[in-house]
Write an enzyme that holds these catalytic residues in place. Structure first.
Site, PDB file in Angstrom:
ATOM      1  N   SER A 229      15.588 -20.405 -85.301  1.00  0.00           N
ATOM      2  CA  SER A 229      14.422 -20.185 -86.172  1.00  0.00           C
ATOM      3  C   SER A 229      14.763 -19.237 -87.323  1.00  0.00           C
ATOM      4  CB  SER A 229      13.223 -19.674 -85.368  1.00  0.00           C
ATOM      5  OG  SER A 229      13.460 -18.382 -84.884  1.00  0.00           O
TER       6      SER A 229
ATOM      7  N   GLU B 134      10.927 -11.216 -87.847  1.00  0.00           N
ATOM      8  CA  GLU B 134      12.336 -11.417 -88.226  1.00  0.00           C
ATOM      9  C   GLU B 134      12.479 -12.425 -89.374  1.00  0.00           C
ATOM     10  OE1 GLU B 134      14.311 -12.258 -84.409  1.00  0.00           O
ATOM     11  OE2 GLU B 134      15.048 -10.202 -84.533  1.00  0.00           O
TER      12      GLU B 134
ATOM     13  N   HIS C 170      18.875  -8.065 -84.892  1.00  0.00           N
ATOM     14  CA  HIS C 170      18.752  -7.734 -83.467  1.00  0.00           C
ATOM     15  C   HIS C 170      17.297  -7.354 -83.164  1.00  0.00           C
ATOM     16  CE1 HIS C 170      20.097  -6.403 -79.540  1.00  0.00           C
ATOM     17  NE2 HIS C 170      19.302  -5.374 -79.690  1.00  0.00           N
TER      18      HIS C 170
END
Ligand code: GRF
Length: 193
Positions: free
Chosen positions: A20, A178, A113
């Site tokens: 994604s 993200e 991360h």
């Protein structure tokens, strides 16, 4: 690295699974003022769902099953060379790049991360965050150095962990962040080079 001077930097994105973040990076790379051009997607897993995004956008991909890390890394370096790659974005890549690889590549490598580094390096971050009753979590884009999840932070985004959150809901919320954070971090990083 040379100054970009309006040129988009040849980029490779490394994935292992869902992809994604690759999808969001492809979207960013296609935007008008993008600083990157994704020339190559690399995966250690031929079943990575994310490969569909490279196929859909006609981006070349290279799969290496990593039978032998040393050989695999050399083969990848060769590909990066052929495609004149100057910038790597790791996006859910489940292999650790060796010190030798990082040194040989010479150009910058970023990783995303799903934790507020330096907290919760490694795997299962959301489970650990919930277990430890953390009040906050988030995601970090950082430079890749030989020590795992330890390079300089480029950008970090923090969210509140709610009482009602579990590892699954947290993962979902952070993943959404993200997709906005990685392109932003790339812009920040490449603009200050
Ligand atoms: C992301 O949460 C990223 O932070 C971590 O692995 C996950 C990859 O997700 N390194 P996806 O494959 O990009 O959907």
């Amino acid at each position: 690295m040379e100054k970009l001077n309006g040129k988009r930097i040849n980029t490779a994105v490394f994935i292992s699974g869902r992809g994604s973040n690759l999808k969001s990076l492809i979207k960013y790379s296609k935007s008008k003022n993008s600083l990157i051009k994704i020339k190559l997607v690399i995966s250690n897993n031929d079943k990575a769902k994310g490969l569909k995004y490279s196929k859909k956008s006609k981006i070349k991909f290279y799969i290496n099953n990593y039978k032998n890390t040393d050989i695999a890394e050399n083969q990848i370096l060769k590909k990066l060379n052929i495609f004149k790659i100057e910038f790597i974005c790791l996006a859910g890549f489940m292999k650790i790049l060796s010190k030798k690889f990082i040194k040989k590549f010479k150009k910058p490598i970023l990783n995303i991360h799903p934790s507020l580094l330096p907290k919760y390096k490694g795997l299962n971050t959301h489970e650990k965050v919930i277990k430890n009753n953390e009040k906050f979590s988030g995601s970090t884009v950082h430079l890749v150095v030989p020590k795992l999840d330890s390079g300089k932070t480029i950008l970090q985004y923090k969210i509140k962990v709610l009482n009602t959150d579990n590892a699954k809901t947290l993962e979902k919320k952070i993943l959404k962040i993200e997709h906005m954070l990685y392109p932003k971090a790339i812009i920040k990083f490449l603009s200050i080079l």
